[in-house]
Motif scaffolding. Sequence first.
Motif, PDB file in Angstrom:
ATOM      1  N   GLY A 119       0.819  -1.217   0.000  1.00 25.39           N
ATOM      2  CA  GLY A 119       0.000   0.000   0.000  1.00 25.39           C
ATOM      3  C   GLY A 119       0.844   1.254   0.000  1.00 25.39           C
ATOM      4  O   GLY A 119       0.510   2.234  -0.679  1.00 25.39           O
ATOM      5  N   GLU A 120       1.946   1.238   0.763  1.00 29.91           N
ATOM      6  CA  GLU A 120       2.839   2.392   0.800  1.00 29.91           C
ATOM      7  C   GLU A 120       3.439   2.673  -0.576  1.00 29.91           C
ATOM      8  O   GLU A 120       3.592   3.826  -0.969  1.00 29.91           O
ATOM      9  CB  GLU A 120       3.969   2.159   1.800  1.00 29.91           C
ATOM     10  CG  GLU A 120       3.537   2.143   3.248  1.00 29.91           C
ATOM     11  CD  GLU A 120       4.633   1.630   4.181  1.00 29.91           C
ATOM     12  OE1 GLU A 120       5.803   1.519   3.755  1.00 29.91           O
ATOM     13  OE2 GLU A 120       4.306   1.332   5.346  1.00 29.91           O
ATOM     14  N   ILE A 121       3.771   1.617  -1.286  1.00 28.23           N
ATOM     15  CA  ILE A 121       4.427   1.775  -2.587  1.00 28.23           C
ATOM     16  C   ILE A 121       3.432   2.127  -3.683  1.00 28.23           C
ATOM     17  O   ILE A 121       3.662   3.054  -4.470  1.00 28.23           O
ATOM     18  CB  ILE A 121       5.198   0.483  -2.969  1.00 28.23           C
ATOM     19  CG1 ILE A 121       6.356   0.259  -1.994  1.00 28.23           C
ATOM     20  CG2 ILE A 121       5.708   0.560  -4.415  1.00 28.23           C
ATOM     21  CD1 ILE A 121       6.988  -1.119  -2.089  1.00 28.23           C
ATOM     22  N   PHE A 122       2.311   1.409  -3.753  1.00 23.15           N
ATOM     23  CA  PHE A 122       1.404   1.521  -4.890  1.00 23.15           C
ATOM     24  C   PHE A 122       0.096   2.265  -4.596  1.00 23.15           C
ATOM     25  O   PHE A 122      -0.727   2.420  -5.486  1.00 23.15           O
ATOM     26  CB  PHE A 122       1.066   0.127  -5.434  1.00 23.15           C
ATOM     27  CG  PHE A 122       2.247  -0.600  -6.000  1.00 23.15           C
ATOM     28  CD1 PHE A 122       2.774  -0.251  -7.233  1.00 23.15           C
ATOM     29  CD2 PHE A 122       2.848  -1.627  -5.290  1.00 23.15           C
ATOM     30  CE1 PHE A 122       3.868  -0.917  -7.760  1.00 23.15           C
ATOM     31  CE2 PHE A 122       3.941  -2.309  -5.807  1.00 23.15           C
ATOM     32  CZ  PHE A 122       4.459  -1.954  -7.039  1.00 23.15           C
ATOM     33  N   GLY A 123      -0.119   2.708  -3.368  1.00 26.45           N
ATOM     34  CA  GLY A 123      -1.368   3.383  -3.039  1.00 26.45           C
ATOM     35  C   GLY A 123      -2.553   2.462  -3.228  1.00 26.45           C
ATOM     36  O   GLY A 123      -2.497   1.276  -2.878  1.00 26.45           O
ATOM     37  N   ASP A 124      -3.632   2.966  -3.814  1.00 25.98           N
ATOM     38  CA  ASP A 124      -4.836   2.154  -4.007  1.00 25.98           C
ATOM     39  C   ASP A 124      -4.575   0.921  -4.856  1.00 25.98           C
ATOM     40  O   ASP A 124      -5.208  -0.121  -4.658  1.00 25.98           O
ATOM     41  CB  ASP A 124      -5.957   2.985  -4.642  1.00 25.98           C
ATOM     42  CG  ASP A 124      -6.624   3.910  -3.641  1.00 25.98           C
ATOM     43  OD1 ASP A 124      -6.461   3.711  -2.415  1.00 25.98           O
ATOM     44  OD2 ASP A 124      -7.310   4.853  -4.084  1.00 25.98           O
ATOM     45  N   ALA A 125      -3.661   1.000  -5.809  1.00 27.13           N
ATOM     46  CA  ALA A 125      -3.334  -0.163  -6.639  1.00 27.13           C
ATOM     47  C   ALA A 125      -2.648  -1.260  -5.826  1.00 27.13           C
ATOM     48  O   ALA A 125      -2.560  -2.405  -6.269  1.00 27.13           O
ATOM     49  CB  ALA A 125      -2.452   0.247  -7.813  1.00 27.13           C
ATOM     50  N   ILE A 149       0.143 -12.198  -6.719  1.00 26.63           N
ATOM     51  CA  ILE A 149      -0.399 -12.169  -8.067  1.00 26.63           C
ATOM     52  C   ILE A 149      -0.539 -10.688  -8.399  1.00 26.63           C
ATOM     53  O   ILE A 149      -1.186  -9.929  -7.667  1.00 26.63           O
ATOM     54  CB  ILE A 149      -1.748 -12.879  -8.187  1.00 26.63           C
ATOM     55  CG1 ILE A 149      -1.628 -14.341  -7.762  1.00 26.63           C
ATOM     56  CG2 ILE A 149      -2.285 -12.769  -9.635  1.00 26.63           C
ATOM     57  CD1 ILE A 149      -2.971 -15.057  -7.655  1.00 26.63           C
ATOM     58  N   VAL A 150       0.108 -10.269  -9.508  1.00 28.41           N
ATOM     59  CA  VAL A 150       0.185  -8.866  -9.856  1.00 28.41           C
ATOM     60  C   VAL A 150      -0.310  -8.674 -11.289  1.00 28.41           C
ATOM     61  O   VAL A 150       0.095  -9.411 -12.194  1.00 28.41           O
ATOM     62  CB  VAL A 150       1.650  -8.362  -9.741  1.00 28.41           C
ATOM     63  CG1 VAL A 150       1.791  -6.926 -10.200  1.00 28.41           C
ATOM     64  CG2 VAL A 150       2.154  -8.531  -8.309  1.00 28.41           C
ATOM     65  N   GLU A 151      -1.165  -7.675 -11.485  1.00 29.54           N
ATOM     66  CA  GLU A 151      -1.621  -7.294 -12.826  1.00 29.54           C
ATOM     67  C   GLU A 151      -0.737  -6.165 -13.333  1.00 29.54           C
ATOM     68  O   GLU A 151      -0.343  -5.286 -12.561  1.00 29.54           O
ATOM     69  CB  GLU A 151      -3.076  -6.834 -12.745  1.00 29.54           C
ATOM     70  CG  GLU A 151      -3.669  -6.449 -14.079  1.00 29.54           C
ATOM     71  CD  GLU A 151      -5.090  -5.937 -13.923  1.00 29.54           C
ATOM     72  OE1 GLU A 151      -5.966  -6.466 -14.617  1.00 29.54           O
ATOM     73  OE2 GLU A 151      -5.312  -5.010 -13.118  1.00 29.54           O
ATOM     74  N   PHE A 152      -0.452  -6.197 -14.629  1.00 28.94           N
ATOM     75  CA  PHE A 152       0.368  -5.132 -15.215  1.00 28.94           C
ATOM     76  C   PHE A 152      -0.131  -4.800 -16.612  1.00 28.94           C
ATOM     77  O   PHE A 152      -0.872  -5.553 -17.232  1.00 28.94           O
ATOM     78  CB  PHE A 152       1.853  -5.532 -15.253  1.00 28.94           C
ATOM     79  CG  PHE A 152       2.162  -6.623 -16.237  1.00 28.94           C
ATOM     80  CD1 PHE A 152       2.651  -6.311 -17.494  1.00 28.94           C
ATOM     81  CD2 PHE A 152       1.946  -7.952 -15.922  1.00 28.94           C
ATOM     82  CE1 PHE A 152       2.918  -7.315 -18.415  1.00 28.94           C
ATOM     83  CE2 PHE A 152       2.215  -8.957 -16.827  1.00 28.94           C
ATOM     84  CZ  PHE A 152       2.701  -8.635 -18.090  1.00 28.94           C
TER      85      PHE A 152
END
Length: 153
Positions: A119-125, A149-152
């Motif tokens: 959360g600190e790095i990507f905020g809402d994403a 699992i990450v979406e890009f």
Amino acid sequence: MSAVEARLAELGITLPAVATPAGAYIPALQTGNLVFTAGQIPFVDGALPLTGKVGAEVTPEKAKDLARVAALNALAAVESVIGSLDRVTRIVKLVGFVSSAPDFTGQPGVINGASDVLGEIFGDAGRHARSAVGVAVLPLDAPVEVELIVEFA
């Protein structure tokens, strides 16, 4: 400097090198617009800073810090596949395993260490679905293990 690199610098975070697999697997795999990481344990410079069970040899607070390290190791694996964390559009799911003493029930608090840093790095994403699971033992007697699992795009 990319936006995520700038955010990492602002947070005082340096991503580690991708950990060498300890078995017959790869650290991360892309399929479509998703990256799945293998379970990442909290290696620091190729070694585990602590071993043992949370609630016995390892305090929940130290385990929370280790979950943060494991999440950063997972992000390094993601970056190795997609080239830049600026391409991340969403952390979809985090699965956290906590090597737990028989009476320890604070797995969600431990895995918050991983969730919080995302959360600190990507905020809402960086907000994600999650499982926090207590287990009897993890590889190399690690206290925690994290997979993503990450979406890009």
